[in-house]
Motif scaffolding. Structure first.
Motif, PDB file in Angstrom:
ATOM      1  N   UNK A  65       0.823  -1.212   0.000  1.00  0.00           N
ATOM      2  CA  UNK A  65       0.000   0.000   0.000  1.00  0.00           C
ATOM      3  C   UNK A  65       0.856   1.260   0.000  1.00  0.00           C
ATOM      4  N   UNK A  66       1.951   1.234   0.757  1.00  0.00           N
ATOM      5  CA  UNK A  66       2.827   2.401   0.832  1.00  0.00           C
ATOM      6  C   UNK A  66       3.449   2.707  -0.531  1.00  0.00           C
ATOM      7  N   UNK A  67       3.943   1.673  -1.194  1.00  0.00           N
ATOM      8  CA  UNK A  67       4.545   1.874  -2.517  1.00  0.00           C
ATOM      9  C   UNK A  67       3.518   2.410  -3.505  1.00  0.00           C
ATOM     10  N   UNK A  68       2.319   1.848  -3.480  1.00  0.00           N
ATOM     11  CA  UNK A  68       1.265   2.312  -4.386  1.00  0.00           C
ATOM     12  C   UNK A  68       0.882   3.750  -4.079  1.00  0.00           C
ATOM     13  N   UNK A  77       3.792  -3.839  -7.169  1.00  0.00           N
ATOM     14  CA  UNK A  77       3.536  -5.116  -7.848  1.00  0.00           C
ATOM     15  C   UNK A  77       4.599  -6.142  -7.479  1.00  0.00           C
ATOM     16  N   UNK A  78       5.857  -5.733  -7.430  1.00  0.00           N
ATOM     17  CA  UNK A  78       6.931  -6.661  -7.065  1.00  0.00           C
ATOM     18  C   UNK A  78       6.713  -7.225  -5.661  1.00  0.00           C
ATOM     19  N   UNK A  79       6.346  -6.356  -4.715  1.00  0.00           N
ATOM     20  CA  UNK A  79       6.107  -6.796  -3.342  1.00  0.00           C
ATOM     21  C   UNK A  79       4.914  -7.742  -3.267  1.00  0.00           C
ATOM     22  N   UNK A  80       3.887  -7.431  -4.039  1.00  0.00           N
ATOM     23  CA  UNK A  80       2.707  -8.288  -4.039  1.00  0.00           C
ATOM     24  C   UNK A  80       2.993  -9.626  -4.700  1.00  0.00           C
ATOM     25  N   UNK A  81       3.782  -9.612  -5.751  1.00  0.00           N
ATOM     26  CA  UNK A  81       4.158 -10.868  -6.415  1.00  0.00           C
ATOM     27  C   UNK A  81       4.942 -11.783  -5.478  1.00  0.00           C
ATOM     28  N   UNK A  82       5.784 -11.202  -4.637  1.00  0.00           N
ATOM     29  CA  UNK A  82       6.556 -12.030  -3.708  1.00  0.00           C
ATOM     30  C   UNK A  82       5.627 -12.723  -2.709  1.00  0.00           C
ATOM     31  N   UNK A  83       4.557 -12.053  -2.313  1.00  0.00           N
ATOM     32  CA  UNK A  83       3.573 -12.676  -1.420  1.00  0.00           C
ATOM     33  C   UNK A  83       2.805 -13.779  -2.145  1.00  0.00           C
TER      34      UNK A  83
END
Length: 209
Positions: A65-68, A77-83
């Motif tokens: 959320x912070x990055x967005x 997106x990169x952080x979400x993909x890792x999850x």
């Protein structure tokens, strides 16, 4: 159950903490179970060990959320993909509603409970729900409340992408604060103008008068 619904799992988890206020409601296994809502089967699997694990996932979701919110959509997106890689989902077709009196089911996609532990199950659903929301509406629809010190996460579903606050309460509080700030600035400006006028009059010579 609509897949967009699962994005609320991410928001609920992130908002168990208010860093600026040093508040954290995720302090017990009961608090973990409450996050599941109606998903009681997953909630029953929660143990004390999940409290720490949930906090770890919470931090990673907040980072998305912070990055967005800061406009770094690639990082989000990169952080979400890792999850998504770490916590895969098990999609299933479900049909517990009916289309007509003949009993024909209304088929829809459902994210099945993860078999390992409560944290893995919740994280998988939260990450996938957030991914569906991001790809459907855009990364700029993930935000953090602008009413300091709140910073709660929210999903912007407004028609014109104008949402800036997590709730009506925060929006009202921010508007009141902005109004008072404007009034203070106007008062200071009026006072300065008055002082300038007084000095101008005092500096005027009798001959000028």
């Amino acid at each position: 159950m609509e897949l967009a619904y699962y994005s609320d799992y991410a928001v609920r988890l992130v908002n168990t903490e208010e860093p600026a206020r040093n508040k954290d409601s995720l302090t017990s296994v009961e608090a973990v179970r409450e996050l599941f809502g109606t998903a009681s089967q997953m909630a029953r699997r929660a143990t004390d060990a999940d409290v720490t694990r949930f906090r770890s996932v919470r931090g990673r979701l907040r980072a998305v959320f912070t990055a967005a919110d800061e406009g770094d959509h690639t990082q989000a997106v990169d952080l979400l993909n890792s999850l998504l890689l770490e916590f895969p989902v098990s999609p299933q077709i479900s049909g517990h509603d009916y289309l007509d009196e003949e009993g024909r089911p209304r088929w829809h996609m459902h994210l099945a409970d993860h078999p390992s532990n409560a944290t893995a199950g919740y994280a998988a659903i939260a990450a996938m729900g957030l991914a569906f929301h991001l790809t459907e509406f855009g990364a700029d629809r993930l935000g953090l409340c602008q009413a300091a010190p709140c910073r709660n996460a929210y999903l912007d579903t407004s028609t014109n992408r104008s949402r800036r606050y997590c709730s009506d309460r925060c929006a009202t509080r921010a508007n009141v604060a902005a109004y008072r700030a404007r009034k203070r600035q106007e008062a200071v400006a009026a006072e300065r103008t008055g002082r300038t006028d007084e000095k101008s009059q005092e500096s005027t010579t009798p001959a000028d008068r």
